[in-house]
Scaffold this active site. Structure first.
Site, PDB file in Angstrom:
ATOM      1  N   HIS A 119       0.836  -1.203   0.000  1.00  0.00           N
ATOM      2  CA  HIS A 119       0.000   0.000   0.000  1.00  0.00           C
ATOM      3  C   HIS A 119       0.874   1.258   0.000  1.00  0.00           C
ATOM      4  O   HIS A 119       0.582   2.230  -0.686  1.00  0.00           O
ATOM      5  CB  HIS A 119      -0.873   0.048   1.261  1.00  0.00           C
ATOM      6  CG  HIS A 119      -1.939  -0.987   1.335  1.00  0.00           C
ATOM      7  ND1 HIS A 119      -1.923  -2.002   2.260  1.00  0.00           N
ATOM      8  CD2 HIS A 119      -3.070  -1.158   0.614  1.00  0.00           C
ATOM      9  CE1 HIS A 119      -3.011  -2.752   2.120  1.00  0.00           C
ATOM     10  NE2 HIS A 119      -3.719  -2.266   1.112  1.00  0.00           N
ATOM     11  N   ASP A 137      -4.274  -7.493  -6.960  1.00  0.00           N
ATOM     12  CA  ASP A 137      -5.700  -7.752  -7.191  1.00  0.00           C
ATOM     13  C   ASP A 137      -5.960  -7.502  -8.675  1.00  0.00           C
ATOM     14  O   ASP A 137      -6.586  -6.511  -9.048  1.00  0.00           O
ATOM     15  CB  ASP A 137      -6.542  -6.823  -6.322  1.00  0.00           C
ATOM     16  CG  ASP A 137      -6.305  -7.085  -4.846  1.00  0.00           C
ATOM     17  OD1 ASP A 137      -6.584  -8.199  -4.393  1.00  0.00           O
ATOM     18  OD2 ASP A 137      -5.804  -6.179  -4.159  1.00  0.00           O
TER      19      ASP A 137
HETATM   20  O1  PAF Z   1      -8.491  -3.484  -2.795  1.00  0.00           O
HETATM   21  C1  PAF Z   1      -9.138  -3.062  -1.802  1.00  0.00           C
HETATM   22  O2  PAF Z   1      -8.594  -2.858  -0.711  1.00  0.00           O
HETATM   23  C2  PAF Z   1     -10.617  -2.802  -1.944  1.00  0.00           C
HETATM   24  O3  PAF Z   1     -11.220  -3.732  -2.789  1.00  0.00           O
HETATM   25  C3  PAF Z   1     -10.938  -1.365  -2.397  1.00  0.00           C
HETATM   26  C4  PAF Z   1     -10.401  -1.074  -3.770  1.00  0.00           C
HETATM   27  C5  PAF Z   1     -10.367  -0.375  -1.391  1.00  0.00           C
HETATM   28  C6  PAF Z   1     -12.454  -1.161  -2.447  1.00  0.00           C
HETATM   29  O4  PAF Z   1     -13.036  -1.365  -1.198  1.00  0.00           O
END
Ligand code: PAF
Length: 314
Positions: A39, A155
């Site tokens: 992140h 993802d």
């Molecule tokens: O990838 C994630 O953490 C979630 O799917 C997101 C994009 C924040 C949507 O809730």
């Protein structure tokens, strides 16, 4: 550098409007918190691409298909805020942390739905999941009005679907992909890794091993002047996982990375004679005890292949 915490739609909208009026370019990094270095890399990327960065943290109940998964999802707002502050120059300007009642004040009558792109992979294992994702991403974009939004490649299906969401609904938001960040043994960073015990963490190594095996076959085939087929990559990835202890396979699939459908041809085995290497998405989901982990690589995308090989030397 501590980000301003905003919790309401009204505050968030007002802040964004002021920034845009001052001519700033805004980036949104949507997250569900429990932030890890993957992140933080997305936030660094956002900071390079925009003048102002908003990180949203919202564990979106509408994208969970299982109550126990939602209840067990890690939450650590203070840890997240500290990790973001630690980014120094790249720290975000705003942490948008609405609660569930703020985001969904009543049961929605109108939501966004996905077609086709959610038929396989996580969409097949988690019914309704991607409708929940595109609905919340639309809502976040409507509140923050960013110029761009950053999503991780780990993802992969989400990234593809959100890219089509932005195009198909004219969101006016550029979708930017951030590379998967891996541990030294190749395991992709995930908030869910926090829930693995030592045995589970060891078992997880089979995931990058399976992807690496597929990439090595693809590279060997290309080096020999042949075209790797989906079937070959599937056999080797599935074979690696089936021999691995401590996990059960949810899916292993080799698909077209754009359409997320099986590559054309009899039995999904396509022979392409010339041209650039065919790109094939190798995507994996496994269960290790109660924890579900996903990972992927796009064979034929040399950067993606190399990042995986560099991070997981065997
Ligand atoms: O990838 C994630 O953490 C979630 O799917 C997101 C994009 C924040 C949507 O809730």
């Amino acid at each position: 550098v501590t980000a301003t915490r905003l919790t309401t739609v009204a505050e968030m909208r007002a802040w964004s409007a002021r920034q845009r009026a001052e001519g700033h370019r805004l980036a949104l990094v949507p997250t569900m918190g429990a932030l890890h270095d993957g992140h933080l890399d997305l936030v660094r990327l956002a900071a390079r691409l925009a003048d102002r960065v908003v990180v949203s943290i919202f564990v979106n109940p509408r994208q969970f298909d299982r109550a126990d998964d939602l209840a067990g999802y890690p939450r650590d707002l203070d840890g997240d805020a500290a990790a973001l502050a630690g980014l120094g120059e790249a720290a975000p300007d705003v942490l948008y942390v609405p609660d569930v009642g703020e985001v969904y004040p009543s049961e929605p009558a109108v939501t966004v739905t996905v077609s086709r792109l959610d038929e396989r992979l996580c969409g097949a294992s988690r019914p309704g999941h991607f409708d929940g994702v595109v609905t919340i991403v639309t809502k976040l974009c409507n509140v923050v009005s960013p110029d761009l939004a950053v999503f991780g490649r780990k993802d992969y299906q989400q990234l593809r679907i959100v890219t089509r969401l932005a195009a198909d609904l004219d969101l006016g938001v550029e979708i930017v992909a951030g590379p998967t960040v891996r541990e030294v043994d190749g395991v992709a960073l995930s908030s869910r890794n926090r829930r693995l015990d030592a045995d589970g963490r060891r078992a997880a190594r089979a995931i990058p091993a399976a992807l690496r095996a597929a990439v090595e076959v693809a590279r060997d085939e290309r080096a020999a002047g042949r075209v790797p087929t989906a079937g070959m990559l599937l056999d080797v990835a599935a074979g690696t996982l089936s021999e691995a202890p401590g996990l059960t396979v949810d899916y292993v699939e080799v698909l077209d990375p754009e359409t997320l459908a099986p590559p054309d041809g009899p039995d999904g085995r396509r022979e392409v004679a010339d041209g650039p290497p065919e790109r094939l998405l190798v995507a994996v989901a496994v269960h290790i005890g109660p924890v579900r982990l996903i990972d992927n690589v796009v064979a034929g995308d040399e950067d993606d292949e190399q990042r995986l090989l560099d991070a997981s030397t065997g």
